[in-house]
Design a protein around this motif. Structure first.
Motif, PDB file in Angstrom:
ATOM      1  N   SER A  48       0.845  -1.212   0.000  1.00 42.02           N
ATOM      2  CA  SER A  48       0.000   0.000   0.000  1.00 42.02           C
ATOM      3  C   SER A  48       0.870   1.247   0.000  1.00 42.02           C
ATOM      4  O   SER A  48       0.570   2.228  -0.703  1.00 42.02           O
ATOM      5  N   ASP A 169      -5.622  -1.093  -4.975  1.00 45.95           N
ATOM      6  CA  ASP A 169      -5.019  -1.743  -3.811  1.00 45.95           C
ATOM      7  C   ASP A 169      -5.949  -2.839  -3.282  1.00 45.95           C
ATOM      8  O   ASP A 169      -6.934  -2.534  -2.615  1.00 45.95           O
ATOM      9  N   GLU A 170      -5.647  -4.073  -3.601  1.00 42.73           N
ATOM     10  CA  GLU A 170      -6.479  -5.223  -3.222  1.00 42.73           C
ATOM     11  C   GLU A 170      -7.953  -4.969  -3.512  1.00 42.73           C
ATOM     12  O   GLU A 170      -8.814  -5.130  -2.648  1.00 42.73           O
TER      13      GLU A 170
END
Ligand SMILES: Nc1ncnc2c1ncn2[C@@H]1O[C@H](COP(=O)(O)OP(=O)(O)O)[C@@H](O)[C@H]1O
Ligand SMILES: [Mg+2]
Length: 226
Positions: A48, A169-170
């Protein structure tokens, strides 16, 4: 063709409780238009942090990040914010949609910040929602949408200002397997169709086939995964 994202020797350290944590220790990455790069790595590896640096949300301790040839950390904070609003789209694991606003309104917020013409922006937002199968959901608030639908709205919101760099991000980390595959496929298709550069942090190696390159962030560096 020139790279959209070009990161060179990116380092990032945090000081926490008088201890220095060297999270990124020299990351290099180039992503060209139409290419989708995947980043995997253990929890706490710095994925991240790296995405925030690529997006200009967090400053590196050293190194450079260029987006469309612009060295983003040589810009003032205000100029970098403006640059990010125009050039970068972000999607997070949790959609971060505003609960009091409809899908359409959520998507139109970035266009208002960019001071786009409201009529044109609305037509574009409706068209984009339709293109991801949400024609009948445009006036729904996020709470009335499924997890997959919420992420589709978040993806459309990230793309509404026609960024050249797409960072996620994910984005499917919170979805069931089938919905994750649908949303992931949709993102990959949008990146190809629009010829933007994408970087996706994911745990889902089943979907790695949709990526042009996969890197593992380990000990602060990116290693190409076979
Ligand atoms: N603002 C911060 N201050 C101090 N430490 C931080 C900060 N942000 C992240 N970290 C630390 O950096 C490491 C990497 O975090 P993160 O980038 O969120 O990892 P990942 O996304 O790979 O799980 C973690 O150990 C985290 O605690
Ligand atoms: Mg993370």
């Amino acid at each position: 063709m020139g790279a959209v994202l070009s990161a060179v020797a990116v380092e990032k350290s945090f000081v926490a409780e008088s201890r220095r944590l060297d999270i990124l220790r020299g990351v290099d990455l180039v992503v060209k238009p139409g290419a989708l790069a995947g980043i995997v790595g253990a929890s706490g590896a710095g994925k991240s942090t790296l995405l925030h640096v690529f997006g200009g949300l967090d400053k590196p301790t050293s190194g450079t990040v260029a987006v469309n040839g612009e060295n983003i950390f040589s810009l003032s904070d205000d100029d970098r914010s403006r640059f990010r609003g125009k050039n970068t789209g972000f999607v997070f694991q949790f959609h971060h949609l505003l609960p009091e606003f409809t899908a359409l309104e959520n998507i139109m917020i970035p266009t208002m910040i960019a001071k786009a013409n409201p009529t044109t922006a609305r037509e574009k937002a409706e068209g984009l929602l339709e293109s991801v199968g949400l024609k009948d959901r445009i006036h729904h608030r996020p709470g009335k949408l499924s997890g997959g639908e919420q992420q589709r709205v978040a993806i459309v919101r990230a793309l509404i200002n026609d960024p050249t760099l797409f960072l996620a991000d994910e984005p499917t980390g919170n979805l069931d397997e089938r919905t994750a595959a649908e949303v992931f496929t949709m993102m990959a298709e949008l990146v190809k169709k629009r010829q933007i550069a994408g970087v996706i942090v994911t745990h889902n190696m089943k979907l790695a086939g949709l990526l042009d390159a996969v890197y593992e962030l380990h000990d602060g560096r990116l290693n190409a995964k076979a």
